[in-house]
Design a protein around this motif. Structure first.
Motif, mmCIF file in Angstrom:
data_model
loop_
_atom_site.group_PDB
_atom_site.id
_atom_site.type_symbol
_atom_site.label_atom_id
_atom_site.label_comp_id
_atom_site.label_asym_id
_atom_site.label_seq_id
_atom_site.Cartn_x
_atom_site.Cartn_y
_atom_site.Cartn_z
ATOM 1 N N PRO A 103 -7.747 14.511 0.451
ATOM 2 C CA PRO A 103 -7.646 13.117 0.895
ATOM 3 C C PRO A 103 -7.418 12.170 -0.289
ATOM 4 O O PRO A 103 -8.346 11.520 -0.781
ATOM 5 N N ALA A 105 -4.980 9.022 -2.277
ATOM 6 C CA ALA A 105 -4.107 7.883 -1.991
ATOM 7 C C ALA A 105 -2.637 8.271 -2.152
ATOM 8 O O ALA A 105 -1.787 7.845 -1.364
ATOM 9 N N ASP A 108 -1.508 10.273 0.903
ATOM 10 C CA ASP A 108 -1.370 9.408 2.071
ATOM 11 C C ASP A 108 -0.131 8.522 1.963
ATOM 12 O O ASP A 108 0.537 8.238 2.959
ATOM 13 N N THR A 109 0.181 8.080 0.749
ATOM 14 C CA THR A 109 1.405 7.287 0.557
ATOM 15 C C THR A 109 2.634 8.122 0.875
ATOM 16 O O THR A 109 3.576 7.645 1.524
ATOM 17 N N ARG A 111 2.709 10.702 2.878
ATOM 18 C CA ARG A 111 2.711 10.894 4.339
ATOM 19 C C ARG A 111 3.251 9.645 5.046
ATOM 20 O O ARG A 111 3.961 9.746 6.059
ATOM 21 N N ALA A 112 2.941 8.482 4.512
ATOM 22 C CA ALA A 112 3.459 7.241 5.085
ATOM 23 C C ALA A 112 4.976 7.155 4.919
ATOM 24 O O ALA A 112 5.690 6.683 5.811
ATOM 25 N N THR A 123 2.100 4.830 12.320
ATOM 26 C CA THR A 123 1.338 5.824 11.568
ATOM 27 C C THR A 123 1.375 5.520 10.081
ATOM 28 O O THR A 123 0.353 5.629 9.391
ATOM 29 N N LEU A 127 -1.979 4.777 7.726
ATOM 30 C CA LEU A 127 -2.296 5.551 6.536
ATOM 31 C C LEU A 127 -2.494 4.651 5.320
ATOM 32 O O LEU A 127 -3.378 4.890 4.488
ATOM 33 N N ARG A 130 -5.660 1.860 5.756
ATOM 34 C CA ARG A 130 -7.026 2.386 5.696
ATOM 35 C C ARG A 130 -7.511 2.530 4.267
ATOM 36 O O ARG A 130 -8.706 2.642 4.007
ATOM 37 N N ARG A 131 -6.563 2.515 3.325
ATOM 38 C CA ARG A 131 -6.922 2.558 1.906
ATOM 39 C C ARG A 131 -6.814 1.185 1.257
ATOM 40 O O ARG A 131 -6.936 1.056 0.035
#
Length: 349
Positions: A103, A105, A108-109, A111-112, A123, A127, A130-131
């Protein structure tokens, strides 16, 4: 030092420091330093448009045991997934990210980025938000979901002198139907990205400018769309190149480079980059380096580097011979010569 080079976008100095780090690691053994430096340098090469080199470096990092440095390994996965998205290989990017469950940042970036490319901005936004991320990507996701107030707030929080803020402002203006403001902001963002040697981002702004201007100023849209498709093809950004080519076909533009990027062969002046062709056009009509810098919104030093590269690539001795080459080899099917960013009034003249 390598991180500082990456933040400054200095690929030459980063390459020197990477060699120093690799020499140290080979003599004394330091897997963390080896992985950290290769990941930073690979991400820098990705931004600079040197995708084949970035691919090799980042892939090499992923062959090492993840336990050596899990956090750096995750950053390498994120950078390589971003590269795959830009290459149009979203399935590979998704599979790569699915295998990395950490998990972070950076992941997640990435994935975004995939979600946004898949047409799922909700979505992507979830992502990032939430950060508590404040970034251009976040503004893009907010604008794509129709929340223009949030996108405007994010744009205002970015560095006002950077390309990210200009591009975020352009996106919100375009979404609100403010064509003139969008075009001007995209022009500014493209020039700032070019000054940072970030060709993919530059071409993305030029394409979105063209899409914004296609009804009000089709000549401008065609000129910027041509530059965008050339840059995307040079990078190997197949999906983005096809999107640019489709726009040009809607504008009635025909010629080399307007076919599908997956099938198209080399166009004229293939050895010159899109920016170098713009500089050559301006040089050919007698503009000095300071005048070219003003037209393209870049520094005089940047123009001098472009001119030097042009002379070397064309095998000519001076500006006069380069101008003569431009006259004999005009860009095939170009809707307007000398269509430099920021000079819409001269298009077609």
């Amino acid at each position: 030092m390598l991180l500082a080079c990456a933040l400054a976008g200095d690929t030459r100095r980063a390459e020197e420091w990477c060699r120093v780090a690799e020499d140290f690691a080979s003599r004394w053994g330091c897997p963390f330093l080896y992985v950290e430096c290769r990941t930073l340098y690979g991400a820098l090469l990705l931004t600079a448009g040197r995708w084949a080199e970035a691919d090799r470096l980042l892939t090499a990092v992923l062959t090492l045991d993840e336990k050596v440095c899990p956090a750096v390994h995750a950053r390498a996965v994120a950078a390589l997934a971003t590269l795959r998205v830009r290459q149009g290989r979203r399935g590979e990017a998704r599979a790569m990210l699915d295998r990395s469950r950490r998990p972070t940042a950076e992941l997640d970036t990435a994935r975004a980025e995939v979600a946004l490319a898949d047409g799922d901005p909700a979505t992507a936004r979830r992502l990032l938000e939430r950060r508590g991320t404040t970034s251009l990507l976040c503004a893009r996701a907010q604008a794509a979901t129709g929340d223009l107030d949030a996108a405007t707030t994010t744009a205002a929080a970015l560095d006002p002198d950077g390309p990210e803020a200009a591009e975020a402002s352009a996106l919100t203006a375009a979404a609100r139907g403010c064509v003139t403001a969008a075009v001007d902001a995209f022009e500014t963002a493209a020039a700032r990205w070019a000054d940072r040697s970030a060709p993919f981002e530059e071409a993305r702004c030029l394409l979105e400018l063209a899409e914004s201007a296609m009804n009000d100023d089709p000549v401008l849209a065609a000129a910027r769309g041509r530059t965008a498709v050339t840059i995307f093809r040079e990078l190997g950004a197949v999906a983005a190149a096809d999107r640019s080519a489709a726009l040009l076909r809607r504008l009635g533009v025909r010629g080399p480079g307007i076919r599908s990027a997956a099938r198209a062969g080399p166009g004229p002046d293939r050895e010159l980059t899109a920016r170098e062709r713009e500089v050559l056009d301006l040089l050919a009509v007698g503009l000095t380096n300071p005048e070219i810098a003003g037209r393209l919104f870049v520094s005089r030093k940047t123009v001098a580097h472009h001119v030097s590269h042009i002379l070397h690539k064309l095998g000519v001795r001076n500006r006069s011979e380069a101008a003569a080459y431009a006259a004999v080899h005009p860009e095939d099917g170009s809707p307007a010569r000398c269509a430099a960013p920021g000079r819409r009034a001269t298009l077609g003249v």
